[in-house]
Design a protein around this motif. Structure first.
Motif, mmCIF file in Angstrom:
data_model
loop_
_atom_site.group_PDB
_atom_site.id
_atom_site.type_symbol
_atom_site.label_atom_id
_atom_site.label_comp_id
_atom_site.label_asym_id
_atom_site.label_seq_id
_atom_site.Cartn_x
_atom_site.Cartn_y
_atom_site.Cartn_z
ATOM 1 N N GLN A 140 0.826 -1.196 0.000
ATOM 2 C CA GLN A 140 0.000 0.000 0.000
ATOM 3 C C GLN A 140 0.864 1.249 0.000
ATOM 4 O OE1 GLN A 140 -2.568 0.223 3.450
ATOM 5 N NE2 GLN A 140 -0.956 1.011 4.759
ATOM 6 N N VAL A 141 0.351 2.275 -0.658
ATOM 7 C CA VAL A 141 1.066 3.543 -0.772
ATOM 8 C C VAL A 141 0.639 4.508 0.318
ATOM 9 C CG1 VAL A 141 1.302 5.589 -2.243
ATOM 10 C CG2 VAL A 141 1.533 3.304 -3.229
ATOM 11 N N GLY A 142 -0.616 4.437 0.726
ATOM 12 C CA GLY A 142 -1.090 5.330 1.774
ATOM 13 C C GLY A 142 -2.502 4.989 2.193
ATOM 14 N N SER A 143 -2.923 5.602 3.297
ATOM 15 C CA SER A 143 -4.271 5.381 3.828
ATOM 16 C C SER A 143 -4.862 6.720 4.239
ATOM 17 C CB SER A 143 -4.227 4.427 5.028
ATOM 18 O OG SER A 143 -5.512 4.278 5.600
ATOM 19 N N ILE A 144 -6.097 6.960 3.801
ATOM 20 C CA ILE A 144 -6.838 8.158 4.170
ATOM 21 C C ILE A 144 -8.086 7.734 4.928
ATOM 22 C CG2 ILE A 144 -8.118 10.162 3.317
ATOM 23 C CD1 ILE A 144 -6.228 10.144 0.876
ATOM 24 N N ILE A 145 -8.307 8.327 6.091
ATOM 25 C CA ILE A 145 -9.446 7.966 6.929
ATOM 26 C C ILE A 145 -10.220 9.228 7.272
ATOM 27 C CG2 ILE A 145 -10.185 6.941 9.109
ATOM 28 C CD1 ILE A 145 -7.058 5.708 8.685
ATOM 29 N N ASN A 146 -11.498 9.224 6.953
ATOM 30 C CA ASN A 146 -12.384 10.346 7.259
ATOM 31 C C ASN A 146 -13.214 10.022 8.503
ATOM 32 O OD1 ASN A 146 -11.666 11.807 4.845
ATOM 33 N ND2 ASN A 146 -12.925 10.349 3.709
ATOM 34 N N LEU A 147 -13.324 10.977 9.397
ATOM 35 C CA LEU A 147 -14.161 10.788 10.574
ATOM 36 C C LEU A 147 -15.560 11.288 10.258
ATOM 37 C CD1 LEU A 147 -11.890 11.699 13.603
ATOM 38 C CD2 LEU A 147 -12.114 9.546 12.353
ATOM 39 N N SER A 148 -16.513 10.360 10.273
ATOM 40 C CA SER A 148 -17.894 10.661 9.933
ATOM 41 C C SER A 148 -18.772 10.414 11.157
ATOM 42 C CB SER A 148 -18.333 9.812 8.737
ATOM 43 O OG SER A 148 -19.631 10.156 8.315
ATOM 44 N N SER A 149 -20.055 10.219 10.941
ATOM 45 C CA SER A 149 -20.987 10.068 12.057
ATOM 46 C C SER A 149 -22.181 9.231 11.632
ATOM 47 C CB SER A 149 -21.466 11.448 12.524
ATOM 48 O OG SER A 149 -22.552 11.325 13.427
ATOM 49 N N ILE A 150 -22.789 8.570 12.617
ATOM 50 C CA ILE A 150 -24.023 7.842 12.329
ATOM 51 C C ILE A 150 -25.154 8.802 11.989
ATOM 52 C CG2 ILE A 150 -23.361 5.853 13.727
ATOM 53 C CD1 ILE A 150 -25.239 6.914 15.925
ATOM 54 N N ALA A 151 -24.945 10.100 12.197
ATOM 55 C CA ALA A 151 -25.943 11.100 11.805
ATOM 56 C C ALA A 151 -26.209 11.057 10.310
ATOM 57 C CB ALA A 151 -25.482 12.494 12.214
ATOM 58 N N ALA A 152 -25.257 10.533 9.530
ATOM 59 C CA ALA A 152 -25.436 10.439 8.082
ATOM 60 C C ALA A 152 -26.594 9.522 7.712
ATOM 61 C CB ALA A 152 -24.152 9.924 7.432
ATOM 62 N N ARG A 153 -26.942 8.581 8.598
ATOM 63 C CA ARG A 153 -27.998 7.601 8.293
ATOM 64 C C ARG A 153 -29.223 7.767 9.164
ATOM 65 N NH1 ARG A 153 -25.240 2.164 9.192
ATOM 66 N NH2 ARG A 153 -23.709 3.375 10.359
ATOM 67 N N ARG A 154 -29.216 8.766 10.038
ATOM 68 C CA ARG A 154 -30.344 8.974 10.936
ATOM 69 C C ARG A 154 -31.039 10.290 10.592
ATOM 70 N NH1 ARG A 154 -29.795 5.595 15.243
ATOM 71 N NH2 ARG A 154 -30.934 6.900 16.685
ATOM 72 N N THR A 155 -32.260 10.421 11.025
ATOM 73 C CA THR A 155 -33.040 11.604 10.667
ATOM 74 C C THR A 155 -33.337 12.435 11.900
ATOM 75 O OG1 THR A 155 -34.069 10.378 8.854
ATOM 76 C CG2 THR A 155 -35.119 12.436 9.524
ATOM 77 N N HIS A 156 -32.581 13.506 12.051
ATOM 78 C CA HIS A 156 -32.786 14.469 13.130
ATOM 79 C C HIS A 156 -32.833 15.849 12.485
ATOM 80 C CE1 HIS A 156 -32.278 11.422 16.137
ATOM 81 N NE2 HIS A 156 -31.038 11.165 15.766
ATOM 82 N N PRO A 157 -34.024 16.398 12.257
ATOM 83 C CA PRO A 157 -34.125 17.679 11.558
ATOM 84 C C PRO A 157 -33.277 18.788 12.170
ATOM 85 C CG PRO A 157 -36.279 16.669 11.764
ATOM 86 C CD PRO A 157 -35.336 15.831 12.583
ATOM 87 N N GLU A 158 -33.100 18.760 13.495
ATOM 88 C CA GLU A 158 -32.316 19.818 14.127
ATOM 89 C C GLU A 158 -30.825 19.689 13.831
ATOM 90 O OE1 GLU A 158 -32.697 16.538 17.257
ATOM 91 O OE2 GLU A 158 -33.858 17.369 15.590
ATOM 92 N N LEU A 159 -30.426 18.572 13.224
ATOM 93 C CA LEU A 159 -29.039 18.369 12.813
ATOM 94 C C LEU A 159 -28.937 18.250 11.293
ATOM 95 C CD1 LEU A 159 -27.752 15.823 15.495
ATOM 96 C CD2 LEU A 159 -27.359 18.288 15.410
ATOM 97 N N LEU A 160 -29.814 18.949 10.600
ATOM 98 C CA LEU A 160 -29.870 18.842 9.143
ATOM 99 C C LEU A 160 -28.513 19.061 8.492
ATOM 100 C CD1 LEU A 160 -31.401 18.703 6.416
ATOM 101 C CD2 LEU A 160 -31.818 21.154 6.656
ATOM 102 N N GLY A 161 -27.872 20.186 8.793
ATOM 103 C CA GLY A 161 -26.603 20.509 8.162
ATOM 104 C C GLY A 161 -25.529 19.473 8.468
ATOM 105 N N TYR A 162 -25.460 19.065 9.709
ATOM 106 C CA TYR A 162 -24.459 18.080 10.109
ATOM 107 C C TYR A 162 -24.714 16.734 9.435
ATOM 108 C CZ TYR A 162 -21.510 15.230 13.186
ATOM 109 O OH TYR A 162 -20.566 14.372 13.678
ATOM 110 N N SER A 163 -25.971 16.304 9.417
ATOM 111 C CA SER A 163 -26.325 15.023 8.808
ATOM 112 C C SER A 163 -26.013 15.015 7.319
ATOM 113 C CB SER A 163 -27.808 14.721 9.029
ATOM 114 O OG SER A 163 -28.104 14.607 10.406
ATOM 115 N N VAL A 164 -26.373 16.088 6.629
ATOM 116 C CA VAL A 164 -26.120 16.185 5.192
ATOM 117 C C VAL A 164 -24.617 16.174 4.907
ATOM 118 C CG1 VAL A 164 -26.277 17.739 3.207
ATOM 119 C CG2 VAL A 164 -28.291 17.308 4.612
ATOM 120 N N SER A 165 -23.844 16.899 5.693
ATOM 121 C CA SER A 165 -22.401 16.952 5.460
ATOM 122 C C SER A 165 -21.748 15.592 5.707
ATOM 123 C CB SER A 165 -21.752 18.024 6.330
ATOM 124 O OG SER A 165 -21.801 17.701 7.712
#
Length: 266
Positions: A140-165
């Motif tokens: 392998q040449v390299g590894s890139i790891i992004n820190l995400s959140s389970i908010a990406a798959r859950r529906t909380h309208p008050e976290l709209l921007g965070y969930s979408v991002s």
């Protein structure tokens, strides 16, 4: 291959506190060379103290939404350690959103902070990884790891921007994994739920019922420790995960297995 990261050089963004700081400290303890990056210079200085020019930890302060700052971060890393093997995109922000307020600009703000910063940093570092491995014929040449959140798959309208991002970040992870696979650079993400960071500790002091809410909606019955995330990121960084790419690895104690409608937002 094993799971050692000793001798690897990693850039960790969002490293002044919380999960990013825990990952950076863990990597230092495991023998990796680590560049901690964040815009909070006083906090970085407090956490890192006086760094030794011969040691395996440095820090860099700056606003990574600026392209020049990103380039300077990479240059500082190369000056200190000569190469970069791992990029951990941990610079992220969570803000409440009002889905019905047309003047609410949290969605573009969080897309810039949580998605575009990670994308641009990944592109910049990937080019360096490819350049430094021009004579490397295998492995392998390299590894890139992004820190995400389970908010990406859950529906909380008050976290709209965070969930979408976060959802966008997950898709970016998959796309970059395919794009960089021919270069033998792996790209993955870690999606996590509640982690016992300093900010969550403060929240739990103010809202004591939140702890039981979280634990009751988590099959493993506890809140994640920062080490849980750090060790997962170590796995994705090491040669032992050499055939893992394009994955969104969920580390939430099983929380997303339960009915999301009934689960708390925090």
């Amino acid at each position: 291959m094993g799971f050692s990261i000793e001798g690897k050089t990693a850039i960790v963004t969002g490293a002044a506190n919380g999960v990013g700081l825990a990952i950076a400290r863990h990597f230092v303890d495991k023998g990796a060379n680590v560049m901690l990056a964040d815009m909070d210079e006083p906090r970085l200085h407090k956490e890192c103290g006086k760094t030794d020019d011969d040691g395996n930890m440095r820090y860099f302060a700056g606003d990574l939404r600026e392209r020049l700052t990103m380039a300077n971060l990479l240059s500082a890393t190369l000056d200190a350690f000569d190469r970069v093997d791992v990029l951990i995109n941990g610079s992220r922000q969570m803000l409440p959103s009002d889905p019905l307020d047309i003047e609410d600009d949290t969605v573009p703000q969080l897309l810039e902070q949580n998605l575009m910063t990670s994308l641009r940093m990944s592109q910049l570092v990937a080019k360096r990884m490819i350049k430094q491995a021009k004579d490397q014929t295998e492995g392998q040449v390299g590894s890139i790891i992004n820190l995400s959140s389970i908010a990406a798959r859950r529906t909380h309208p008050e976290l709209l921007g965070y969930s979408v991002s976060c959802a966008a970040l997950d898709q970016m992870t998959r796309s970059m994994a395919v794009a960089l696979a021919p270069e033998r650079i792996r790209v993955n993400a870690v999606a996590f739920g509640s982690v016992m960071s300093a900010s969550l500790k403060d929240t739990l002091k103010e809202h004591t019922s939140y702890r039981s809410d979280i634990e009751d909606h988590t099959p493993l019955g506890r809140i994640a420790a920062p080490r849980d995330l750090a060790e997962t990121v170590q796995f994705l960084s090491c040669d032992g995960a050499g055939f893992v790419t394009g994955q969104i690895l969920t580390v939430d104690g099983g929380r997303t297995l339960l009915d999301p409608v009934a689960a708390p937002a925090h």
